[in-house]
Design an enzyme around this catalytic site. Sequence first.
Site, short mmCIF file in Angstrom:
data_model
loop_
_atom_site.label_atom_id
_atom_site.label_comp_id
_atom_site.label_asym_id
_atom_site.label_seq_id
_atom_site.Cartn_x
_atom_site.Cartn_y
_atom_site.Cartn_z
N MET A 1 53.42 23.33 65.77
CA MET A 1 54.76 22.98 65.20
C MET A 1 55.94 23.34 65.96
O MET A 1 57.09 23.34 65.77
CB MET A 1 54.81 23.79 63.64
CG MET A 1 54.19 23.14 62.64
SD MET A 1 54.82 23.77 60.84
CE MET A 1 53.23 23.68 59.95
N LYS B 1 64.97 31.23 55.22
CA LYS B 1 64.74 29.90 54.37
C LYS B 1 64.62 30.51 52.70
O LYS B 1 64.67 29.56 51.88
CB LYS B 1 63.54 29.28 54.65
CG LYS B 1 63.67 28.65 56.22
CD LYS B 1 62.71 27.79 56.76
CE LYS B 1 63.20 27.13 57.99
NZ LYS B 1 61.84 26.41 58.67
N GLY C 1 47.62 29.18 59.72
CA GLY C 1 48.72 30.07 59.60
C GLY C 1 49.37 29.87 58.03
O GLY C 1 48.91 29.14 57.30
N ALA C 2 49.89 30.73 57.41
CA ALA C 2 50.17 30.95 56.06
C ALA C 2 51.72 31.34 55.76
O ALA C 2 52.00 31.90 54.70
CB ALA C 2 49.22 31.89 55.41
N LYS D 1 68.43 23.97 68.73
CA LYS D 1 68.97 22.79 69.57
C LYS D 1 69.53 21.89 68.34
O LYS D 1 69.92 20.69 68.83
CB LYS D 1 67.64 22.11 69.80
CG LYS D 1 67.05 22.89 70.98
CD LYS D 1 66.14 21.90 71.98
CE LYS D 1 65.13 22.53 72.80
NZ LYS D 1 66.06 23.40 73.80
N LYS E 1 46.58 36.10 52.87
CA LYS E 1 47.76 35.12 52.47
C LYS E 1 47.49 33.79 52.50
O LYS E 1 47.95 32.94 51.82
CB LYS E 1 48.75 35.26 53.76
CG LYS E 1 49.52 36.61 53.66
CD LYS E 1 50.40 37.07 54.93
CE LYS E 1 51.33 35.81 55.37
NZ LYS E 1 51.93 36.31 56.59
N ASN F 1 65.40 24.70 53.59
CA ASN F 1 66.33 24.76 55.07
C ASN F 1 67.37 23.87 54.88
O ASN F 1 67.98 23.60 56.31
CB ASN F 1 65.12 24.07 56.08
CG ASN F 1 65.05 22.64 56.25
OD1 ASN F 1 65.33 21.91 55.24
ND2 ASN F 1 64.58 22.30 57.22
#
Length: 270
Positions: A214, A68, A130-131, A18, A159, A89
Amino acid sequence: MKQKPRYAVFGNPVAHSKSPQIHQKFAEQENVEIEYERIFAEIGGFDEAARAFFAAGGLGANVTVPFKLDAYRFVDEHSDRALAAGAVNTIIPLGGGRFRGDNSDGVGLVNDIIHAQGVEVAGKNVLLIGAGGAVRGVIPVLLEKNPASIVIANRTDEKAREAAERFGIESLPLAELPAAHFDIVINGTSGGLSGEIPAVAPEVFAQCSLAYDMVYGKDAEPFLQFARSSGAAKTADGLGMLVGQAAFSYSLWRGFEPDIKPVFEYMKSL
Ligand code: ATR
């Protein structure tokens, strides 16, 4: 005719991005005309695609999954944020074939939490789930806001431990998270893309003033619904983060700081 300033987002896939719509809205605010395109790069083909874009006069680029880290290696210098996150980014050309890399994800997230959601980070206990790259990218900016603590937990515990060591925060296995401890719970896993939520006990949300995902739209719903039904006072998806990271990238390229709110409302209405 004078060429419009050119920007682009690189990804694979990228068709769903987007970013072009968001950046066109910022350009309207600045009262300028820009071109902002989506560029699909092959895996392993990021450097070539980026060089071609900048050689043709590109003035700035965003980089999304899975490039990234490629972008981090591509640039010649890094902002402190990008260095700390280990991911880029936003690329800013410096002239002479040299490039600077920045990371606007953390700024986008933290601005959304503090300014749009009205939830302070200072003094709060924050849980990051999350990692992967998405989570690592936001930790440096969250830390700048002086939370009481940040705990990171991930399906693959190893992680989370690695990331915790790198950033000097704490890690815990998903199954060992304390009940009624966290004020802000952020889901940075990609599980929502396949309708899955991380294996967190409902009690973890008992004192939660904000549960944040996110990702945005329907991908965020399973986690946010679970958080709400487990006691989270407020929930938000990542649309504000998306618009916020774009705004920070735009300001890095053009020195113009877009107003995020009307663009957020516009994107929500689509
Ligand atoms: P990104 O750059 O979006 O962070 P990534 O680096 O592939 O992508 O990381 C994805 C994250 O989502 C990881 O933390 C992953 O957990 P693992 O390290 O155990 O793979 C997490 N993830 C993906 N699917 C998940 C699921 N169904 N349940 C829980 N966690 C999930």
